[in-house]
Scaffold this motif. Structure first.
Motif, PDB file in Angstrom:
ATOM      1  N   GLY A   1       0.805  -1.220   0.000  1.00 53.95           N
ATOM      2  CA  GLY A   1       0.000   0.000   0.000  1.00 53.95           C
ATOM      3  C   GLY A   1       0.834   1.263   0.000  1.00 53.95           C
ATOM      4  O   GLY A   1       0.306   2.359   0.081  1.00 53.95           O
ATOM      5  N   ARG A   2       2.136   1.124  -0.099  1.00 52.93           N
ATOM      6  CA  ARG A   2       3.052   2.261   0.007  1.00 52.93           C
ATOM      7  C   ARG A   2       2.775   3.329  -1.057  1.00 52.93           C
ATOM      8  O   ARG A   2       2.784   4.517  -0.760  1.00 52.93           O
ATOM      9  CB  ARG A   2       4.490   1.774  -0.101  1.00 52.93           C
ATOM     10  CG  ARG A   2       5.501   2.822   0.241  1.00 52.93           C
ATOM     11  CD  ARG A   2       6.920   2.292   0.232  1.00 52.93           C
ATOM     12  NE  ARG A   2       6.989   1.044   0.982  1.00 52.93           N
ATOM     13  CZ  ARG A   2       7.891   0.097   0.774  1.00 52.93           C
ATOM     14  NH1 ARG A   2       8.791   0.263  -0.152  1.00 52.93           N
ATOM     15  NH2 ARG A   2       7.890  -0.998   1.483  1.00 52.93           N
ATOM     16  N   ALA A   3       2.481   2.923  -2.302  1.00 53.12           N
ATOM     17  CA  ALA A   3       2.302   3.888  -3.389  1.00 53.12           C
ATOM     18  C   ALA A   3       1.079   4.774  -3.180  1.00 53.12           C
ATOM     19  O   ALA A   3       1.077   5.932  -3.584  1.00 53.12           O
ATOM     20  CB  ALA A   3       2.199   3.156  -4.728  1.00 53.12           C
ATOM     21  N   THR A   4       0.059   4.242  -2.561  1.00 49.61           N
ATOM     22  CA  THR A   4      -1.176   5.013  -2.368  1.00 49.61           C
ATOM     23  C   THR A   4      -1.436   5.290  -0.889  1.00 49.61           C
ATOM     24  O   THR A   4      -2.574   5.537  -0.501  1.00 49.61           O
ATOM     25  CB  THR A   4      -2.369   4.245  -2.973  1.00 49.61           C
ATOM     26  OG1 THR A   4      -2.441   2.954  -2.366  1.00 49.61           O
ATOM     27  CG2 THR A   4      -2.250   4.117  -4.471  1.00 49.61           C
ATOM     28  N   ARG A   5      -0.405   5.258  -0.077  1.00 50.68           N
ATOM     29  CA  ARG A   5      -0.551   5.404   1.369  1.00 50.68           C
ATOM     30  C   ARG A   5      -1.335   6.656   1.751  1.00 50.68           C
ATOM     31  O   ARG A   5      -2.251   6.595   2.572  1.00 50.68           O
ATOM     32  CB  ARG A   5       0.813   5.395   2.055  1.00 50.68           C
ATOM     33  CG  ARG A   5       0.691   5.542   3.575  1.00 50.68           C
ATOM     34  CD  ARG A   5       1.963   5.238   4.292  1.00 50.68           C
ATOM     35  NE  ARG A   5       2.180   3.797   4.165  1.00 50.68           N
ATOM     36  CZ  ARG A   5       3.367   3.223   4.042  1.00 50.68           C
ATOM     37  NH1 ARG A   5       4.448   3.948   4.055  1.00 50.68           N
ATOM     38  NH2 ARG A   5       3.473   1.921   3.931  1.00 50.68           N
ATOM     39  N   GLY A   6      -1.009   7.797   1.181  1.00 48.67           N
ATOM     40  CA  GLY A   6      -1.675   9.054   1.545  1.00 48.67           C
ATOM     41  C   GLY A   6      -3.171   8.993   1.279  1.00 48.67           C
ATOM     42  O   GLY A   6      -3.976   9.366   2.135  1.00 48.67           O
ATOM     43  N   LEU A   7      -3.545   8.497   0.112  1.00 50.79           N
ATOM     44  CA  LEU A   7      -4.956   8.390  -0.233  1.00 50.79           C
ATOM     45  C   LEU A   7      -5.666   7.399   0.683  1.00 50.79           C
ATOM     46  O   LEU A   7      -6.777   7.656   1.157  1.00 50.79           O
ATOM     47  CB  LEU A   7      -5.108   7.954  -1.696  1.00 50.79           C
ATOM     48  CG  LEU A   7      -6.525   7.807  -2.220  1.00 50.79           C
ATOM     49  CD1 LEU A   7      -7.280   9.125  -2.136  1.00 50.79           C
ATOM     50  CD2 LEU A   7      -6.500   7.290  -3.641  1.00 50.79           C
ATOM     51  N   LEU A   8      -5.020   6.281   0.971  1.00 52.86           N
ATOM     52  CA  LEU A   8      -5.610   5.278   1.856  1.00 52.86           C
ATOM     53  C   LEU A   8      -5.799   5.820   3.273  1.00 52.86           C
ATOM     54  O   LEU A   8      -6.813   5.548   3.919  1.00 52.86           O
ATOM     55  CB  LEU A   8      -4.754   4.012   1.882  1.00 52.86           C
ATOM     56  CG  LEU A   8      -4.764   3.167   0.604  1.00 52.86           C
ATOM     57  CD1 LEU A   8      -3.704   2.071   0.684  1.00 52.86           C
ATOM     58  CD2 LEU A   8      -6.137   2.571   0.354  1.00 52.86           C
ATOM     59  N   VAL A   9      -4.840   6.586   3.766  1.00 48.94           N
ATOM     60  CA  VAL A   9      -4.958   7.171   5.108  1.00 48.94           C
ATOM     61  C   VAL A   9      -6.120   8.157   5.151  1.00 48.94           C
ATOM     62  O   VAL A   9      -6.936   8.123   6.082  1.00 48.94           O
ATOM     63  CB  VAL A   9      -3.630   7.843   5.547  1.00 48.94           C
ATOM     64  CG1 VAL A   9      -3.835   8.710   6.775  1.00 48.94           C
ATOM     65  CG2 VAL A   9      -2.566   6.793   5.803  1.00 48.94           C
ATOM     66  N   VAL A  10      -6.215   9.017   4.136  1.00 54.02           N
ATOM     67  CA  VAL A  10      -7.304  10.007   4.111  1.00 54.02           C
ATOM     68  C   VAL A  10      -8.657   9.303   4.039  1.00 54.02           C
ATOM     69  O   VAL A  10      -9.564   9.611   4.822  1.00 54.02           O
ATOM     70  CB  VAL A  10      -7.128  10.996   2.938  1.00 54.02           C
ATOM     71  CG1 VAL A  10      -8.369  11.859   2.752  1.00 54.02           C
ATOM     72  CG2 VAL A  10      -5.911  11.875   3.172  1.00 54.02           C
ATOM     73  N   THR A  11      -8.828   8.357   3.097  1.00 58.51           N
ATOM     74  CA  THR A  11     -10.122   7.683   2.987  1.00 58.51           C
ATOM     75  C   THR A  11     -10.414   6.837   4.223  1.00 58.51           C
ATOM     76  O   THR A  11     -11.565   6.718   4.638  1.00 58.51           O
ATOM     77  CB  THR A  11     -10.209   6.808   1.720  1.00 58.51           C
ATOM     78  OG1 THR A  11      -9.156   5.849   1.725  1.00 58.51           O
ATOM     79  CG2 THR A  11     -10.146   7.649   0.466  1.00 58.51           C
ATOM     80  N   GLY A  12      -9.377   6.288   4.827  1.00 58.04           N
ATOM     81  CA  GLY A  12      -9.576   5.517   6.053  1.00 58.04           C
ATOM     82  C   GLY A  12     -10.058   6.382   7.201  1.00 58.04           C
ATOM     83  O   GLY A  12     -11.002   6.020   7.918  1.00 58.04           O
ATOM     84  N   ILE A  13      -9.432   7.528   7.384  1.00 58.76           N
ATOM     85  CA  ILE A  13      -9.831   8.442   8.460  1.00 58.76           C
ATOM     86  C   ILE A  13     -11.249   8.949   8.224  1.00 58.76           C
ATOM     87  O   ILE A  13     -12.073   8.973   9.151  1.00 58.76           O
ATOM     88  CB  ILE A  13      -8.823   9.608   8.593  1.00 58.76           C
ATOM     89  CG1 ILE A  13      -7.496   9.079   9.155  1.00 58.76           C
ATOM     90  CG2 ILE A  13      -9.389  10.724   9.463  1.00 58.76           C
ATOM     91  CD1 ILE A  13      -6.365  10.096   9.127  1.00 58.76           C
ATOM     92  N   VAL A  14     -11.557   9.335   6.990  1.00 59.35           N
ATOM     93  CA  VAL A  14     -12.912   9.814   6.674  1.00 59.35           C
ATOM     94  C   VAL A  14     -13.931   8.709   6.932  1.00 59.35           C
ATOM     95  O   VAL A  14     -15.000   8.957   7.523  1.00 59.35           O
ATOM     96  CB  VAL A  14     -12.994  10.326   5.222  1.00 59.35           C
ATOM     97  CG1 VAL A  14     -14.438  10.576   4.805  1.00 59.35           C
ATOM     98  CG2 VAL A  14     -12.168  11.596   5.058  1.00 59.35           C
ATOM     99  N   GLY A  15     -13.622   7.480   6.530  1.00 61.83           N
ATOM    100  CA  GLY A  15     -14.538   6.363   6.756  1.00 61.83           C
ATOM    101  C   GLY A  15     -14.773   6.094   8.231  1.00 61.83           C
ATOM    102  O   GLY A  15     -15.919   5.908   8.664  1.00 61.83           O
ATOM    103  N   VAL A  16     -13.696   6.093   9.004  1.00 60.41           N
ATOM    104  CA  VAL A  16     -13.831   5.847  10.452  1.00 60.41           C
ATOM    105  C   VAL A  16     -14.646   6.963  11.098  1.00 60.41           C
ATOM    106  O   VAL A  16     -15.572   6.695  11.881  1.00 60.41           O
ATOM    107  CB  VAL A  16     -12.441   5.717  11.120  1.00 60.41           C
ATOM    108  CG1 VAL A  16     -12.545   5.802  12.632  1.00 60.41           C
ATOM    109  CG2 VAL A  16     -11.779   4.403  10.699  1.00 60.41           C
ATOM    110  N   LEU A  17     -14.336   8.209  10.782  1.00 55.92           N
ATOM    111  CA  LEU A  17     -15.068   9.334  11.382  1.00 55.92           C
ATOM    112  C   LEU A  17     -16.535   9.350  10.957  1.00 55.92           C
ATOM    113  O   LEU A  17     -17.432   9.535  11.796  1.00 55.92           O
ATOM    114  CB  LEU A  17     -14.392  10.663  11.036  1.00 55.92           C
ATOM    115  CG  LEU A  17     -13.010  10.893  11.663  1.00 55.92           C
ATOM    116  CD1 LEU A  17     -12.408  12.192  11.153  1.00 55.92           C
ATOM    117  CD2 LEU A  17     -13.104  10.880  13.179  1.00 55.92           C
ATOM    118  N   ALA A  18     -16.792   9.152   9.662  1.00 58.25           N
ATOM    119  CA  ALA A  18     -18.185   9.130   9.182  1.00 58.25           C
ATOM    120  C   ALA A  18     -18.953   7.984   9.833  1.00 58.25           C
ATOM    121  O   ALA A  18     -20.108   8.148  10.242  1.00 58.25           O
ATOM    122  CB  ALA A  18     -18.220   9.002   7.663  1.00 58.25           C
TER     123      ALA A  18
END
Length: 182
Positions: free
Chosen positions: A61-78
């Motif tokens: 997941g290293r290549a898309t780490r930033g996008l995965l972190v953002v979508t992960g945080i948004v998903g958890v918060l939502a």
């Protein structure tokens, strides 16, 4: 040993019963149905967000780490908001749908009067008016809109369930005739 048609009619009948029961429940208790659907979505968003965060820190997941972190945080918060504030989340969803319906209506209206329109203009204008009216209804009364969505979902499930049930019984009757012919 069951034949394919015997299994098929059994599945249709059980699916039809389940859909019809869900539809009846949604029609009898639309508020509870709306809240339940919000909670189910909340848990889905939360779990999906956690999976995204885990994927962000895996070697592949290293290549898309930033996008995965953002979508992960948004998903958890939502998800957490929907789980702990389901009523407000249902109203927010109705607002989002209302805004989307308004935007869709404006887009249809613009398309109706563009030079490149291949669809009859009157159908696009009619669609635009319907989208805008629905959008305004959702925005002006999001609580009622959320209940109405639950009721429409219930009615759809009930009609679908009954039609699947009828198909199941028809297939059962046909499989009985096939047995008698053999």
């Amino acid at each position: 040993m069951f034949s394919i048609t015997q299994r098929a009619w059994n599945v249709l009948i059980f699916t039809g019963i389940a859909a019809a029961v869900f539809g009846i429940i949604a029609l009898i208790w639309p508020a509870q149905t709306a809240l339940t659907l919000v909670l189910i979505w909340g848990w889905y968003a939360f779990i999906d967000g956690v999976i995204e965060l885990v994927a962000a820190f895996r070697p592949e997941g290293r290549a898309t780490r930033g996008l995965l972190v953002v979508t992960g945080i948004v998903g958890v918060l939502a998800g957490l908001v929907a789980i702990f504030r389901p009523l407000e989340s249902a109203v927010a969803l109705a607002w989002v749908l209302g805004i989307w319906l308004l935007a869709r209506g404006v887009s249809s209206a613009i398309s109706a009067f563009s030079e490149a329109s291949v669809t009859p203009r009157w159908t696009l204008v009619l669609g635009a008016v319907c989208f805008v009216v629905a959008g305004l209804i959702f925005i002006m009364n999001p609580g009622a809109a959320a209940l109405t969505l639950s009721m429409w979902l219930g009615a759809l499930a009930l009609v679908w369930g009954v039609s699947i049930l009828v198909a199941g019984f028809a297939l059962h009757r046909m499989s009985g005739k096939e047995k008698a012919a053999v």
